[in-house]
Design an enzyme around this catalytic site. Structure first.
Site, PDB file in Angstrom:
ATOM      1  N   GLU A   1      86.759  32.231  43.532  1.00 27.28           N
ATOM      2  CA  GLU A   1      85.409  32.762  43.332  1.00 27.28           C
ATOM      3  C   GLU A   1      85.130  33.931  44.282  1.00 27.28           C
ATOM      4  O   GLU A   1      84.076  33.999  44.922  1.00 27.28           O
ATOM      5  CB  GLU A   1      84.368  31.646  43.494  1.00 27.28           C
TER       6      GLU A   1
ATOM      7  N   GLU B   1      86.769  25.572  36.217  1.00 29.07           N
ATOM      8  CA  GLU B   1      85.976  24.598  36.968  1.00 29.07           C
ATOM      9  C   GLU B   1      84.819  24.176  36.080  1.00 29.07           C
ATOM     10  O   GLU B   1      83.752  24.797  36.084  1.00 29.07           O
ATOM     11  CB  GLU B   1      85.437  25.185  38.284  1.00 29.07           C
TER      12      GLU B   1
END
Length: 584
Positions: free
Chosen positions: A156, A232
């Site tokens: 991320e 995710e």
């Protein structure tokens, strides 16, 4: 044996393949339980296991790299392969994961290295780290007969930075150490994050847990070709001390998963099985108020902290069965753990065992714990004072909790989450001033990653600087020394912290246990030398999970470090986890 990214699909041996993955962090699960958790993932219909690699777990000190025991990543990946499943590996170097310091070693920050950026000192450390992983990862890739089909670059990154040269160098290092499988990135489905966090040559994936159609549309704008993947898929959430236990709707989670799979997307369920922040491994968040994360990482996942299928497991299994074969094999429910008590047979004040817990160092001014090479747990700061009249002790900043004592008597607590910096002392205060400081978990997300722990800045009384400190970092890695001392200690009438207390118990059954901590204040527990983690009456968590493999049939040794006070003198085990109230 090949795995590739095609124009529309992932390609396994040249044929379209949908990844149905679940997250299991090997470092949060006892190694003797890896195979059980992996098998239950396959029984839910998954074909792949994903794991982060926690750099700081493997390298707690510069120059060390541990791949043994519960950190044997190779053995974990071999267990995945033995179950006929594939693997996705996310080595970071930053992982977040609600894990202390986001997986970055605390020592990394000592020489001023600029983390998560193209900075020479940092990149040299990262290069060395990935080279140390190479003997584990390189031969276990699918084109060498192993299970690894994908490796992730960073984590991320678009929520943190946008430095393309940093990402390119990470790619180059991974290729140089022999990683040949496709490389991916993950970011939340927000335009700037998806743009900043990847490169044209890397396959973008998303992280989200709801509104699947909308989020996949955003991802498709930034990844116009190739398979869509949510790497995710958030099916739960984590808890912090003083908050509530987070649960997510089973029906809504199943519906969002159904939407995602209906679109033909691949998925990694985060978490399939969360496990536990054993020891001092929990992370923390600080967006104005410091929030340390609890010991349990149950995450309201399909497989609970003890590895039992939940209602969410069966709902997600039903959804997956619409799109892939799940087979007839189903996990069996574990027997209910026994309920029993054992007496705490001995107690020792912390002050009486300090000589067993390390060596003192002396300093004119306050040192940080990081400057002493002490990266987790507790330290005792000591000086002497002699003040006439009223007195106010002030510390510039406490990271993260300091219990204040004068001549061994408790004065109070300075708590970071309350933004405390000052505390009154008794009038005409004189004698030994002690501050027992706890690192409650390093920030794992955002700009405060890597900040040093301990007492920060200057200490003063009534505005006059306090000098002449002695500091004892508490070495709790060898708790057996305290356990041995407890064998000859007296029986407790009360347990007034800070104190160690000990108990011996036999296991009346087999398998896991749940330790009830509701009668205790705040502290840490070890069983047979294995650190279960922290407890705190603040909640929400009221039990600690005890993995069956750390237990013996007879003569189990329990040691508790109670910092505050216990309302009873028994150790209690209960038949079910209590992770706290769920009201927001």
């Amino acid at each position: 044996m090949t795995f590739a990214i095609g124009d529309h699909d992932f390609l396994l041996h040249g044929k379209p393949f949908r990844i149905l993955s679940g997250s299991i962090h090997y470092f949060r699960v006892h190694q003797d339980q890896w195979a059980d958790r992996i098998r239950k993932a396959r029984q839910m219909g998954l074909n792949t296991i994903e794991t982060y690699v926690a750099w700081n777990a493997h390298a707690p000190r510069e120059g060390e790299f541990d791949l043994s025991g519960n950190l044997d990543l190779g053995a974990f990946l071999d267990a995945v392969a033995a179950e006929g499943m594939y693997a996705i590996v996310r080595p970071g170097p930053y992982i977040c994961a609600e894990w202390t310091n986001g997986g970055l070693p605390a020592w990394l920050f000592g020489d001023g290295a600029g983390v998560r950026q193209d900075e020479p000192r940092y990149m040299a450390h990262v290069d060395r780290y990935l080279q140390q992983l190479a003997p584990v990862l390189e031969p276990r890739q699918i084109d060498r007969g192993g299970p690894i089909i994908l490796v992730q670059i960073e984590n991320e990154y678009g929520a943190y930075g946008s430095e393309k040269s940093y990402l390119r160098k990470l790619v180059a290092i991974n290729r140089r150490i022999g990683i040949t499988v496709p490389l991916i990135t993950v970011d939340q489905p927000v335009d700037d994050m998806l743009e900043n966090g990847s490169l044209p040559e890397l396959h973008r994936t998303g992280s989200f847990g709801s509104r699947s159609h909308e989020r996949l549309d955003t991802l498709r704008r930034h990844q116009p070709t190739g398979p869509l993947m949510c790497s995710e898929f958030w099916d739960g959430w984590f808890d912090d001390w003083g908050s509530h236990h987070h649960l997510t709707s089973v029906d809504e989670t199943a519906h969002s998963l159904d939407e995602l799979l209906e679109r033909g997307a691949s998925v990694n369920i985060y978490m399939f099985h969360g496990g536990t922040n054993f020891g001092f491994t929990n992370g923390a968040n600080d967006k104005g108020t410091y929030l340390p994360i609890v010991t349990s990482y149950d995450y309201d996942a399909p497989l609970d902290e003890a590895g039992n299928p939940t209602e969410k497991y069966w709902a997600m299994r039903d959804v997956i069965s619409k799109y892939a074969p799940v087979g007839d094999e189903k996990p069996q429910a574990a027997p209910e753990p026994p309920s029993f008590t054992a007496p705490l047979r001995s107690v020792l004040p912390l002050w009486s065992v300090l000589d067993l817990l390390g060596d003192w160092t002396t300093h004119d001014d306050l040192p940080t714990l990081d400057s002493l090479g002490h990266y987790e747990g507790f330290a005792l700061y000591r000086t002497t004072i002699d003040v006439a009249g009223p007195a106010i002790l002030r510390i510039d900043e406490v990271r993260d909790r300091a219990q204040v004592f004068l001549e061994g008597d408790s004065i109070g607590v300075l708590a970071r989450d309350h933004h405390d910096t000052a505390i009154p002392l008794p009038a005409d205060a004189k004698g030994t001033l002690d501050l027992l400081v706890e690192d409650q978990g390093r920030v794992d997300y955002g700009p405060r990653i890597g900040e040093p722990k301990g007492l920060i800045g200057e200490a003063s009384i009534n505005g006059e600087p306090l000098r002449g400190w002695s500091v004892l970092p508490l070495d709790l890695s060898a708790i057996d020394r305290v356990s041995h001392a407890l064998e000859s200690a007296g029986a407790p009438s009360v347990i007034a912290g800070p104190a160690f207390a000990g108990a011996t118990f036999d296991h009346p059954g087999s398998g896991d246990l749940y330790l009830d901590t509701s009668a205790w204040g705040k502290g840490v527990v070890w069983i047979n030398g294995f650190c279960l983690g922290r407890y705190w009456s603040r909640g929400p968590q009221r039990t600690l999970y005890v993995p069956g493999p750390v237990l013996r049939e007879t003569g189990n040794q329990l040691v508790v470090l109670e910092l505050q006070a216990a309302s009873g003198s028994d150790v209690s085990f209960v038949p079910a986890a209590d992770l706290g109230h769920t009201e927001a």
